[in-house]
Design an enzyme around this catalytic site. Sequence first.
Site, mmCIF file in Angstrom:
data_model
loop_
_atom_site.group_PDB
_atom_site.id
_atom_site.type_symbol
_atom_site.label_atom_id
_atom_site.label_comp_id
_atom_site.label_asym_id
_atom_site.label_seq_id
_atom_site.Cartn_x
_atom_site.Cartn_y
_atom_site.Cartn_z
ATOM 1 N N CYS A 85 0.841 -1.205 0.000
ATOM 2 C CA CYS A 85 0.000 0.000 0.000
ATOM 3 C C CYS A 85 0.873 1.251 0.000
ATOM 4 O O CYS A 85 1.518 1.549 -0.985
ATOM 5 C CB CYS A 85 -0.955 -0.034 1.185
ATOM 6 S SG CYS A 85 -2.346 1.089 1.000
ATOM 7 N N HIS A 196 -3.617 -5.599 0.911
ATOM 8 C CA HIS A 196 -2.875 -5.807 2.163
ATOM 9 C C HIS A 196 -2.790 -7.288 2.537
ATOM 10 O O HIS A 196 -3.731 -7.819 3.126
ATOM 11 C CB HIS A 196 -3.586 -5.078 3.306
ATOM 12 C CG HIS A 196 -3.421 -3.596 3.288
ATOM 13 N ND1 HIS A 196 -2.456 -2.949 4.009
ATOM 14 C CD2 HIS A 196 -4.111 -2.631 2.632
ATOM 15 C CE1 HIS A 196 -2.557 -1.637 3.813
ATOM 16 N NE2 HIS A 196 -3.551 -1.421 2.982
ATOM 17 N N GLU A 198 -1.116 -8.586 4.947
ATOM 18 C CA GLU A 198 -1.092 -8.754 6.414
ATOM 19 C C GLU A 198 -2.497 -8.737 6.995
ATOM 20 O O GLU A 198 -2.724 -9.205 8.100
ATOM 21 C CB GLU A 198 -0.202 -7.683 7.052
ATOM 22 C CG GLU A 198 -0.816 -6.310 7.252
ATOM 23 C CD GLU A 198 -0.910 -5.471 5.980
ATOM 24 O OE1 GLU A 198 -0.656 -5.997 4.882
ATOM 25 O OE2 GLU A 198 -1.253 -4.268 6.094
#
EC number: 6.3.5.3
Lengths: 223, 713
Positions: A85, A196, A198
């Site tokens: 990002c 993302h 994560e």
Amino acid sequence: MVKFAVVVFPGTNCDFETERAIRKAGGEAERVWYKTSLKDFDGVVLPGGFSYADYLRAGAIAARQEIMEEVKEFAREGRPVLGICNGFQVLTESELLPGALRPNRVPRFICRWVHLRVVDTETPFTQFYEPGEVIRMPIAHAEGNYYTDDPSKVRVVFQYSDEKGNITEEANPNGSIMNIAAVANERGNVLGTMPHPERASDRFLGSEDGLRLFRSMVEWARR
Amino acid sequence: MFEHEEKLIRERLGREPNEVEKAMLEVMWSEHASYKSSRPLLKLLPTENEHVVLGPGEDAGIVKFDDETWIAVGIESHNHPSAVEPYGGAATGVGGIVRDILCMGARPIALLDPIRFGPLEKERNRYLLQGVVKGIADYGNRIGVPTVGGETEFDESLDNYTLVNVACVGIMRPEHLIHSYVEEAGLKLILVGNRTGRDGIHGVTFASEELSENAEEEDRSAVQIPDPFTEKLLIEATLEAVYTGKVKALKDLGGGGLTCASSEMAGKKGFGAVIYADRVPLREPNMTPTEVMISESQERMLFAVRDEDVEEIGKIFEKYGLEWMVVGEIINEPRYIVYWKGEKVADLPIDLLTEVPTIEWEMKPYRLERDVETPKISFSDAFELVWSSPNILSKRWIWEQYDHEVQGRTVVKPGRDAAVLKINERYGLAFVADGNPNHSHLNPYHGAMGAVAEVVRNLVSVGAEPLALVDNLNFASPERPEVYWSFAEAVRGLADAARAFGLAYVSGNVSFYNEVVDRPIKPTPVVAGLGKVKLEKIPGFGLEEGLLIGIVGITKRELGGSELYARLDIEGGTAPRVNLEEEKANAEGILEAIRRGLVKAVHDVSRGGIAVALAEMAVVSGVGFTADLSKVPAETSNPLEVSFSESHGRYIVAFPEESLEELKELFGHFAVIGRAGGSDAVFLWNGEELLGKPVSELKDAHESLSRLLGEGE
């Protein structure tokens, strides 16, 4: 154990969960304030957030910090460098990756789960995916509209798709050229991704598809 | 300040307060800072039980989640500033509540934003909505605290006005608790964060008055300027400082600025403070001591630290590039003294600032409830009206602008009954806010009880055991006898309902004087609730092919204050009553059903009634249903009343056939009304079709908020 630096700029805000995901994937990870040195690390992750509040352009000021010289060294040496990002924006701003991330087609912030088709499984970050596989991760950005003059020259890693893997206009959340969601450098050791991983590393949060990206990265760095 | 208050101050001082003193007193004696009109009534609220670590009285409440984890929670309103400057007003509202959580020693982990506006047909109201949403998004997203829910409501009574409430939760370890007050003299007061400017001067006084017609021009300087970048640095620096164990007290600077933060910090346990106002780092030249003392510039915190620790704490701030300065110290004598370039410019007994006498206004009951004939319109017309109401429409356009995933905890996402945040590998925290001004306007007592009941139902629907509540009371001027009565009634309702559930209020906020040019708002008590949920056990929300559909609870002829009546402009009727025993029994029944794994999906029935609740469950998964509403346990046989009444205590459950017998046993009122499946939503009455519609069509209408706002996607 292989150890990754998760670089924290002023305004970075995805550092804790990124550190957590790397550890869950079997690597060691440490949040590193941007004024610290990166020696003793095997790889670098630039996490998401709003470094320097996105002043000027997203990622522009972070890209000009001293620590980025060390990150470039990592890239040159072929060690893994991952930008997520805002980290992706920093990587394009520092020309470690080609292209640019423009404001979304509908010019506002958008946080949404998307489907992605895995295009390139030859990078250190994607070796644990199947070619053409469809995975799910969330996006959260206002400037993720990827553009490059000649997309054929870019190593595309993920594309926004529908749940069957079709690359359609409706599946494109931000107007990116060719639905590009993630790109790598020619050598493959530098990856930028708007979605993302994560946030998709825990079954309770909706998907563990992102965890495989970190597992790939950790495994690759170990060899 | 009122005349009798000024007189009281003169008597106490034996002189006229000087200019600086007067400004500080005005700020501290304002309704917003002192709670002078609400304090006596708020005493009714239960504030203690086995979950409560810290009740109301400091910057946020604290609830025990488990032995290692406490949750800090608070709620704030930023109504007046948002009505004048929606972007800055809403953004600084977020910043303020986040700092309230932070200054207890907790890391903020989630936000909720209940927001209310006038009708969308008017451009001014669309402007307010767009500004408020962007303000919340830009601030929350940048500081990395996910906004995971809220409510959005539109009502004629809020034309040209807005109610912006913000609730926040934070997570902490017990040993990191920092109080808002000092317990020793000699401590140094460190001011850190943004420089002090002329923004937010008299912000609390402005929030303690009605808005005039020209508020937008006149009051802009009372609205603060948001700087989320500094707030994010302040969060990290503050927590790092807290973890040293050397911070003795901590407060954020919000309403009332430096005066409020330092006097409350010092005065609570009988100490005093000296402030050297000229040491405060300033954003603008030529600021006066008065401006410095009452400015409400944002992103500032006040630390109390022992002299020998000042340098170590200061280094932490410097790491984050934050400016800091020792601006004063704690003294034994209970006085509040301000110096400006060596000259004493204020010297007051500190309790004159912090202990403001209460006011009890005259009360006058009103009665709006009256029996009205249920309109004779078709089910399909009624459904069409309600389903297309902006109050019912999906708020995806709003919550997709909020980063609701940051921090990697959001297990149950916005759009469901309650959000759930992962706290550890086994448990999550459920978090939700509700209010229904149409109900509480008709009947403040039952409306307020209903807000608590709805919070409980929403928590229970995601499988959470309710833990604690916070309240945000948005009302018009307390000087209006009917308003003050409605306030008292609402508080009584909040208290009775919480007691019945064994719940306590750990923090809260009161916002009076919500009026534009003599037009008072409806009584709007908003309640937020916390719950604890086993992550493995969270049920779904959408229908699945083949499941049976059951309804829990009894439906009454309670269309007063309903979405249907709002759409038809019908005033009166009876507001829904909460039957506390049945509400509680049904909540326990649902939790038991979830524990035993009997149900696949649960949804509480509230705004719009059963018809809307069913349609929502269909839309979310794209699976249709056939449901015969004549089978609903009800005290009426009028299809409109059964389908659109907003009676409390009800849930819709979707479950496999083999659960049926066990489920029946759990509830006093329970009936199977249909089955999920197919691609159409079919409502029947005694086997006859009331309405049949493709779910895709329902979904398209449900997702039309952005079109109403004239935006794409």
